[in-house]
Design an enzyme around this catalytic site. Structure first.
Site, short mmCIF file in Angstrom:
data_model
loop_
_atom_site.label_atom_id
_atom_site.label_comp_id
_atom_site.label_asym_id
_atom_site.label_seq_id
_atom_site.Cartn_x
_atom_site.Cartn_y
_atom_site.Cartn_z
N PRO A 1 33.60 -3.95 -12.48
CA PRO A 1 32.33 -3.84 -12.34
C PRO A 1 31.54 -4.05 -13.56
O PRO A 1 30.32 -4.38 -13.34
CB PRO A 1 32.26 -2.28 -12.06
N GLU B 1 41.17 3.37 -14.28
CA GLU B 1 39.77 3.14 -14.88
C GLU B 1 39.82 1.69 -15.68
O GLU B 1 38.68 1.54 -16.42
CB GLU B 1 39.34 4.21 -15.87
N ARG C 1 38.30 -22.86 -1.15
CA ARG C 1 37.45 -23.64 -0.27
C ARG C 1 36.89 -24.95 -0.98
O ARG C 1 36.50 -25.72 -0.15
CB ARG C 1 36.58 -22.98 0.67
N ASP D 1 25.49 -24.96 1.85
CA ASP D 1 26.10 -23.85 1.86
C ASP D 1 24.56 -23.06 1.03
O ASP D 1 24.31 -23.68 0.17
CB ASP D 1 27.13 -23.32 0.77
#
Ligand code: JCE
Length: 273
Positions: free
Chosen positions: A92, A119, A161, A176
């Protein structure tokens, strides 16, 4: 492209056998190898975690199993003649994973993923491999997962992709939302297919008009409408030079005004509401 994933939950990566990524694998366009981190432990309990130095909640992944695992994975690729891979570590606190980074990763022949649990991984592992490889610590969004495996699935799908020949239709890339190039700064509008009426709901007339100019304009207006509602930050930093008179009128109707310093801001609607 070769992908290696080192994880304590190899089963979590099962979705890589399915759909677009799975097909790319069976076609030989993708060589995916999932490794169990615990196979590089040496104690009876296959320990991969320990308490954090300095105290605090949770556990931290020990450096030794990661060091042995990554050395072994790197050696196996080298033995097959591959040049140093990119190491991708989901966290994160990483840099945001964007379409731009997906395009960059899709150009590399070899990616190694190190999804953590607890963690996170002892910092020295990132430092060590940062001296040998290009290491990207990446975040797939501003929320906290329980571990990096789901992020590996997300990143792999976004990258796979883009590989030549993986999406059947090369056209499908071009507009896109977020694709670098055309429409780079607008979200896509709604899409429709048959039947022409469903539960009393018609499709927008313009889409069956056969008038390609009007259709393109309608789609662009809808793109502005959605972007304004869902991603006002993209309107704020859009380049006024990329807009024609009609775009400006659409944005004005959506409550945006061109600012003296360039760019757009929302008109004060406090009185209207
Ligand atoms: C992860 C955790 C930090 C406490 C390994 C979370 C990426 N965009 C992302 N959201 N969450 C992640 C992510 C990736 C890897 C790990 N955790 C949980 N992280 C502080 C707990 C552990």
């Amino acid at each position: 492209m070769r992908l290696d994933v080192v994880t304590i939950f190899p089963e979590y990566l099962e979705p890589l056998n399915v759909s677009l990524v799975g097909k790319a694998r069976t076609r030989g366009q993708l060589d995916v190898r999932v490794h169990d981190l615990r196979s590089w432990t040496h104690d009876r309990h296959n320990t991969v975690d320990d308490t954090p130095y300095g105290g605090g909640p949770g556990m931290v992944m020990k450096p030794e199993p990661w060091g042995e695992a990554l050395d072994s994975v790197l050696a196996s690729g080298e033995a097959e003649g591959l040049a140093a891979p990119v190491l991708v570590v989901p966290t994160p606190s990483g840099r945001p994973f964007t379409q731009e980074l997906a395009v960059e990763l899709a150009e590399r022949p070899w990616l190694v993923f190190a999804p953590a649990r607890y963690e996170g991984i002892d910092r020295r592992v990132i430092e060590e491999y940062g001296e040998r490889l290009e290491v990207h610590e990446v975040s797939i969004g501003d929320y906290v997962l329980a571990g990096g495996e789901a992020a590996v699935l997300v990143i792999t799908e976004a990258v796979a992709r883009l590989l030549p020949g993986v999406l059947g239709n090369a056209e499908s890339h071009r507009d896109d939302s977020f694709a670098p190039g055309a429409m780079a700064d607008l979200l896509e509008g709604p899409v429709y297919t048959k039947p022409p009426e469903w539960r009393g709901r018609d499709i927008p007339e313009v889409l069956v008009s056969g008038h390609h100019g009007k259709i393109a304009r309608w789609r662009r207006d809808e793109a502005f409408r959605r972007t304004s509602a869902n991603r006002p930050d993209l309107i704020e930093r859009c380049d006024p030079a990329a807009l024609d008179k009609h775009d400006r009128k659409t944005l004005a109707e959506l409550g945006w005004e061109e600012l003296p310093g360039g760019g757009f801001g929302r008109r004060d609607r406090a009185v209207e509401e």
